[in-house]
Design an enzyme around this catalytic site. Structure first.
Site, mmCIF file in Angstrom:
data_model
loop_
_atom_site.group_PDB
_atom_site.id
_atom_site.type_symbol
_atom_site.label_atom_id
_atom_site.label_comp_id
_atom_site.label_asym_id
_atom_site.label_seq_id
_atom_site.Cartn_x
_atom_site.Cartn_y
_atom_site.Cartn_z
ATOM 1 N N ASP A 89 -20.263 -13.683 -46.589
ATOM 2 C CA ASP A 89 -19.523 -12.479 -46.216
ATOM 3 C C ASP A 89 -18.030 -12.769 -46.330
ATOM 4 O O ASP A 89 -17.612 -13.915 -46.456
ATOM 5 C CB ASP A 89 -19.912 -11.971 -44.832
ATOM 6 C CG ASP A 89 -19.672 -12.981 -43.730
ATOM 7 O OD1 ASP A 89 -18.929 -13.939 -43.962
ATOM 8 O OD2 ASP A 89 -20.224 -12.802 -42.635
ATOM 9 N N ASP A 271 -29.588 -8.572 -43.397
ATOM 10 C CA ASP A 271 -29.297 -9.854 -42.756
ATOM 11 C C ASP A 271 -29.083 -9.604 -41.280
ATOM 12 O O ASP A 271 -28.686 -8.509 -40.874
ATOM 13 C CB ASP A 271 -28.037 -10.504 -43.344
ATOM 14 C CG ASP A 271 -26.766 -9.948 -42.709
ATOM 15 O OD1 ASP A 271 -26.227 -10.590 -41.781
ATOM 16 O OD2 ASP A 271 -26.330 -8.846 -43.093
#
EC number: 2.4.2.29
Length: 376
Positions: A89, A271
């Site tokens: 990320d 996720d």
């Protein structure tokens, strides 16, 4: 490259080809914030339980051990001994959620480290450079994560800035991928849709970023306190305006019932820290919903965590024994429960893929929701 193989209603069964292998979708990505799953779970364990993709955190790895260290060690794949896809990320969510003192400007964000308080700057170019050093398979664009709820006027300005940042991310990634010392010069970029719970802002932003021909698209800024109904409403609004030939990733969503509902709306990637975090606290997922092994009723329970489960914990140990380990504060307790929960999630995704392949996903979803009875 994403290839749509089958649809069951709006649910999509696909394959996403990456430089580190083909991802079968829908998929759940196991979260290893600092290049490891909390709970003494190794990369070898992840392979054994069917994990396809590992997710690591740009912000945390930048602070510790440092992305330059990871680059010198050959990138994340070599560093953690994992040869399958890794998604990193951008660090945006952590900058806005962990840092108490931050200053947002057009060039990026000034914030204080949550570890030692030192002042740090991160913008689109910095995030891309860090992720390039990490050499992940998929990098996420740097975006602003607004609080929810937030005033409409602020959300509009924030989304416009996030779009400008996305263009800068794409330009910087193209530059980095062309450099001779870049470890992974085929690094992929996903853009992130933002807009709070304002449907019209979300839709307009989705249309804008869809024109940028990115490798994939994420829906961010959800699972941060809004109702499940609001989450589903936004997914319903956004998905039709994202390219059908690219994967769609719902960030941070991991409650099993939410996953089923999102798959039913066309989402491909998920996720969440939930399976590992819950496992570390004796909360485990079963066919009948989530249970707490610390409850007294499991003291003499000689069944596995989930009967029929083929994970390492269920094949060898009883609920009674694992409960004892928690009471005795043995680390093995956490390890076994985290392994079980991660196996449960990866097996759930395999069942979802099979249901879409067989065109019975709706029936599968309703059966699972009934079995869980609101407990998952």
């Amino acid at each position: 490259m994403y290839k749509l193989l089958k649809k069951s209603g709006k649910a999509r069964r696909g394959e996403f080809t990456t430089p580190h292998g083909v991802i079968q979708t829908p998929v759940f990505m196991n979260v290893g914030t600092l290049a490891a799953i909390k709970g003494a779970v190794s990369s070898m364990d992840l392979k054994e339980i069917g994990c396809q993709v590992e997710l690591s955190n740009t912000y945390h790895l930048h602070l510790r051990p440092g992305d330059e260290v990871v680059k010198k060690m050959g990138g994340l794949h070599k560093f953690m001994n994992w040869d399958r896809p890794i998604l990193t990320d951008s660090g945006g969510f952590q900058v806005f959620s962990l840092s108490k003192i931050r200053k947002i400007q057009e060039e990026g964000v000034y914030f204080n480290s949550h570890i030692d308080g030192r002042k740090i700057f991160m913008g689109p170019e910095e995030s891309m450079r860090i992720q390039s050093n990490l050499a992940s398979t998929i990098a996420m664009a740097f975006d602003e994560c607004v609080e929810n709820p937030a005033p409409r006027e602020y959300v509009e300005k924030s989304v416009e800035r996030t779009t400008r940042w996305l263009h800068r991310c794409k330009d910087e990634m193209n530059r980095l991928n062309s450099l001779p010392d870049t470890i992974n010069n085929k690094q992929m970029l996903f853009g992130i849709n933002q807009g709070g719970t304002y449907e019209d802002i979300r839709i307009e932003h989705a249309k804008t970023i869809a024109k940028m021909d990115l490798d994939g698209y994420a829906i961010g800024g959800l699972a941060v306190g809004e109702s499940h109904e609001d989450m589903y409403r936004i997914i319903d609004a956004v998905v039709p305006h994202l390219p059908e030939d690219k994967p769609i990733y719902l960030m941070g969503v991991g409650i099993p019932s939410n996953i089923l509902e999102a798959v039913d709306r066309g989402v491909d990637f998920f996720d969440c820290v939930l399976p590992a975090r819950n496992g570390r606290h004796a909360h485990v997922f079963t066919k009948e919903g989530k249970i707490n092994l610390l409850n007294a009723k499991f003291e003499l329970d000689d069944r596995p965590i989930d009967e029929g489960c083929q994970c390492p914990a269920c094949k060898h140990y009883t609920r009674s024994y694992i409960r004892h380990l928690f009471k005795a504060k043995e680390m093995l307790a956490m390890r076994l429960c985290v392994l079980h929960n991660l196996y449960f999630y990866n097996n759930l995704m395999e069942e979802i893929r099979d249901a879409i392949d067989g065109n019975y996903f709706k029936e599968y979803k309703e059966r699972k929701l009934k079995e869980w009875g609101g407990r998952a």
